[in-house]
Structure formats: structure tokens, C-alpha cells
Design an enzyme around this catalytic site. Structure first.
Site, mmCIF file in Angstrom:
data_model
loop_
_atom_site.group_PDB
_atom_site.id
_atom_site.type_symbol
_atom_site.label_atom_id
_atom_site.label_comp_id
_atom_site.label_asym_id
_atom_site.label_seq_id
_atom_site.Cartn_x
_atom_site.Cartn_y
_atom_site.Cartn_z
ATOM 1 C CE LYS A 71 50.805 28.660 58.625
ATOM 2 N NZ LYS A 71 50.355 27.512 57.599
ATOM 3 C CB SER A 105 46.441 26.813 58.551
ATOM 4 O OG SER A 105 47.452 26.555 57.779
ATOM 5 C CB SER A 133 47.286 26.171 54.640
ATOM 6 O OG SER A 133 46.428 25.637 55.575
#
Ligand code: GLN
Length: 488
Positions: free
Chosen positions: A89, A164, A188
Site C-alpha cells: 500500500k 482505504s 481500512s
């Protein structure tokens, strides 16, 4: 075409278990370099539609894959993730690679160091393919707050992948990586994993080092893995977990062999079902799928009982006060001087700060900075931030009481299946409510796993959240294995 390249191609088309893939590489059947190249081909084909990767680290990945092939050729013992392609990420830093956090304000920033989780993956032989799209500074539940456009859900590209860590979840679902890292501050990892039909793990606070993580809310942020099955996720957690002297909040607790622990049957475990997670707002198809999952746990020999967590209803306001307060402090550093983007309109120093932040941050990030600054301001601090800290304590104590009676709690991960792109962007409050089942565990610091648990009539994935007490990830993995094996 040499035969091993065909094998690598087949392996990429049909997702494999991490351990099986590692065997292929160790035996020399498949070259790690060939496998990485096939993953890059697949990324090139799918990324224009799904928008999962923001940047690729090909040179570094192929060099690492070459080292693994060298070890395999010599017959040397291979580390646990030898040659396994992994995505990161884009809130975790990798030396020299762009780090955007999904924001324009970090444009041109190339960090000079690796995050600890990145270092540990690579030391275990993983091949790091690139950086994955996410909501700006990890603020969001749909990946629509990325400055680089939304990620599409591989299950249905008209729908969001969750957020997210939307790129991290979608990459695994579309087999654009075998596993990925994401972060979870209020859901997330768990919510996007659930939306994309993969496994996601929020480790206990302190279990995985936050060194090299671009901070959103430091008392809540966790780094954790995504994978296609529970055992692979457990293997990845085992690699990245453990004390790190560079993160003062990282725990010295010993790290069990999570993958081996997950092999222990769930029979005999006491499972609590909290009534507060099955109330108003829960989609009936999600409820039905989770109820089937609970039946499967009973059939596997778990002892299921109702529990009550009455303070749960205060969790959303508490989370959105604490997370925004911490974000307003953490994001103060992006001022046009030290990192990335600087506005060209800089007639004075204070104008440069203002224009840089105005042009560099997106709407949701600005909203959070405003909310958080307000909650921390003199005169409001006690009423908002101070009060939220007290409620946080009550929520944590309530879980501790529940864990005196049961080994794990099971709930839906999200109240709704993945929604359509654009469906909630005009209504921030309804977006915040999407986190209703995930934020409480974040506030309490406990751990959780989400595992696929059936689908809706339209074939959309449903995820079951399994929560366990501090440092008890192994228990959550055992329960998740039972749900996975039942093929709900
Ligand atoms: N959706 C939540 C938020 O927007 C959680 C985000 C996260 O866990 N990083 O704050």
C-alpha cells in the site's frame, strides 16, 4: 518457449497457495524471475481498468527474484516467502520509490529508507512488485478519495473495492499479487478485504512496526496483510510481526507461528455474537450470509453464545473525533518545505504554506483537518477530544469483559455489500457509517480478521469479522479457517 515459463503462466492464471508456489520455486520448477515477469504482464493487462498499482518497482523486484533463483539453484535453504510476489500500500515507504499516500501533496517525494514491514518481507525473500492505490492518507472507505482516481472492484468494476486499502484488496482479488500489505486505522484492511472477497488481518496494536508508515492517526494505525486464504495471511503476518526498536509502540510480545497455529481446529472455542452488530442498517442478505457462517461454526464444534456490547453506538463519533484530531496533528508537517509538492503562489512564507496545503490536499483530507483542529482547540478540547478518550476507554473495557466469557466475537465486517462508484461520495456521513462494525475494535487496540463468508444473490462478496483479544491473532485465525473450510 522454455517449459518453466509455461508453468509460471499457469500459476499466474490460477491463483496458488503461497506454500505451493514457494515449493515450485524451491524445486526450480518455476523461476522467481519468470514468475515476477508474468505478474508484471498481468498487471499491465489489468491495471488500465482496475487502477490498482500507482507505481512499479520492477528493477528492485527482478533483482530480488534473481537472488532467490540463485539460492534455489545452489540448493540453499530458502526463506519463507522466497520468490513470492507482494504489493505494498502506498502509505508505506520503500527506498527511492515514489510514496504518494494517494495524495498530490507528496508529488516528487522519494523516501530515503524502507518501512520495517517492507524490510522484513524482503528479508524473507518476497518480491515487491510495486505500490498500491489507496484513499488519500488512508482516509476513506471506498478508495474514491485517491488523488489518482478510484480503484475498481475486480468482482464488479462498477463497484468500489472498499477503502482505504482498496488497491491492496483488489490486487489480491485480481491476482495482481499473491499477497499485499495494507493499513487499518478504522477498518481500512477489513472492509476492503470483505468487499473484494479476500482475507484481511488487522493485527493487535503494537504487533507490527509502524516505522516507515505515513501516519494518519498514530494511536490507531496498524499495518497488516491481505491474502487469498487464511493460512497465507497468517504466514505473512508471521513475517512482518515483532518488536522493532524504531517504533516505541511496538510490542515485545513473542510472535507465534501463526500459520501453524491456524491449523488447530476451532472446535471447543467459545464464540460470542454481539447483538449490537446485527441491528438497524444491516443489509438482510449480509445478515443471512453471516448467520450461515455462524451455523457453520456451530457445526465445527464451536460454542456460540450471545453477548452484549451496549457502548458500541458511541464508537463512530468517538472514532471520528480521535482519528481526525490525530490526523490534524500528523498532517501539519506537509507544508511545502519538507516534502513533495510546493505551490508556485508563494508571495510570502505563510501564503506558500496556505496555497500548498490548499492545492495539495483533497476535500476529505481538508474536512478531517478542520474537524480535528476544532476538536483539539482550546475551549472545545475537554468537550470533544477529552470526552472521546474517556469513551474509548469504556469501549476497550467492554471488550475485555466480553473476552472473559468468550474466545472470539463474530460480526459482519460491513453492514452492506460493495456499493456503486459515486453512490456515497456526496454524503460523507453515510460513508462514515460504513465503518460502523470496524471502528470499535480499532479504538480498543484488539485484533481482527475478515474472511469471505458467502455472497449476496447478485454474487457480491460478504465478509465475516472475527475479533479476538490483544495478541490473540492465532485464535481469530483458527475461527477464520473454520469459516473458510465450510465454504458458506
Ligand atoms: N474508513 C475509515 C476512515 O475513513 C477508516 C480508514 C482507515 O482505516 N484508514 O477513517
Amino acid at each position: 518457449m522454455p517449459s518453466e515459463s509455461k508453468t509460471a503462466e499457469t500459476l499466474v492464471e490460477t491463483p496458488q497457495r503461497l506454500s505451493a508456489l514457494r515449493e515450485e520455486i524451491a524445486s526450480g520448477n518455476v523461476k522467481a524471475v519468470e514468475l515476477a515477469s508474468r505478474y508484471y504482464e498481468r498487471i499491465a493487462a489489468l491495471n488500465p481498468v482496475l487502477n490498482v498499482y500507482l507505481s512499479l518497482s520492477k528493477e528492485r523486484a527482478l533483482a530480488q527474484a534473481g537472488r532467490v533463483d540463485g539460492l534455489a539453484a545452489k540448493g540453499d535453504p530458502l526463506p519463507p516467502l522466497a520468490g513470492i510476489p507482494i504489493g505494498i500500500k502506498d502509505v508505506l515507504v520503500m527506498k527511492g520509490a515514489p510514496a504518494t499516500a494517494g495524495s498530490k501533496i507528496l508529488e516528487g517525494y522519494h523516501p530515503p529508507y524502507d518501512a520495517t514491514a517492507v524490510t522484513r518481507l524482503e528479508a524473507a525473500g518476497a518480491v515487491l512488485l510495486g505500490k498500491l492505490n489507496c484513499d488519500e492518507f488512508a482516509m476513506g472507505s471506498s478508495n474514491e478519495n485517491s488523488a489518482f482516481g478510484p480503484v475498481r472492484n475486480p468482482v464488479d468494476p462498477e463497484r468500489v473495492p472498499g477503502g482505504s486499502s482498496g488497491g491492496s484488496a483488489a490486487a489480491v482479488a485480481a491476482n495482481m499479487a499473491v499477497g499485499t500489505l495494507g493499513t487499518d486505522t478504522g477498518g481500512s484492511i477489513r472492509q476492503p478485504a470483505s468487499f473484494c472477497g479476500v482475507v484481511g488481518v488487522m493485527p493487535t496494536y503494537g504487533r507490527v512496526s509502524r516505522y516507515g508508515l505515513i501516519a494518519f492517526a498514530s494511536s490507531l494505525d496498524r499495518v497488516g496483510p491481505f491474502a487469498g486464504n487464511v493460512r497465507d495471511a497468517a504466514t505473512l503476518l508471521g513475517v512482518i510481526a515483532g518488536h522493532d526498536e524504531r517504533d516505541a509502540t511496538s510490542s515485545a510480545a513473542p510472535v507465534p507461528d501463526f500459520a501453524a497455529e491456524s491449523d488447530n481446529p476451532a472446535a471447543g472455542l467459545r464464540i460470542g455474537v454481539p447483538a449490537e452488530y446485527f441491528g438497524e442498517g444491516l443489509d438482510p442478505e449480509v445478515r443471512a450470509a453471516i448467520e450461515k457462517g455462524i451455523q457453520a461454526l456451530k457445526a465445527a464444534g464451536c460454542r456460540v453464545q450471545p453477548v452484549s456490547l451496549p457502548h458500541t453506538r458511541y464508537a463512530i463519533p468517538t472514532y471520528y473525533l480521535i482519528a481526525t484530531a490525530e490526523a490534524s496533528a500528523n498532517l501539519a508537517r506537509f507544508d511545502g518545505v519538507r516534502y513533495g509538492y510546493r505551490s508556485g503562489r508563494s508571495e510570502s512564507l505563510s501564503a506558500m504554506y496556505r496555497h500548498t496545503r490548499d492545492e495539495g490536499f483533497g476535500a476529505e483530507v481538508k474536512r478531517r483537518i478542520l474537524l480535528g483542529t476544532y476538536a483539539l482547540s482550546a475551549g472545545y478540547y475537554d468537550a470533544y477530544y477529552g470526552k472521546a478518550q474517556q469513551v474509548r476507554r469504556l469501549l476497550a473495557e467492554e471488550y475485555l469483559r466480553a473476552f472473559a466469557q468468550v474466545d472470539a466475537l463474530v460480526t459482519p465486517t460491513s453492514p452492506v455489500p460493495p456499493f456503486k462508484l459515486g453512490e456515497k461520495t456526496g454524503d460523507p456521513l453515510s460513508m462514515y457509517l460504513a465503518d460502523i462494525y470496524t471502528v470499535t475494535a480499532s479504538l480498543a487496540g484488539i485484533c481482527g480478521v475478515t474472511v469471505p463468508c458467502g455472497t449476496t444473490g447478485a454474487g457480491l462478496p460478504v465478509g465475516m469479522q472475527i475479533l479476538a483479544s490483544h495478541m490473540n491473532e492465532a485464535t481469530a485465525f483458527r475461527v477464520a479457517r473454520a469459516v473458510e473450510a465450510a465454504k458458506v
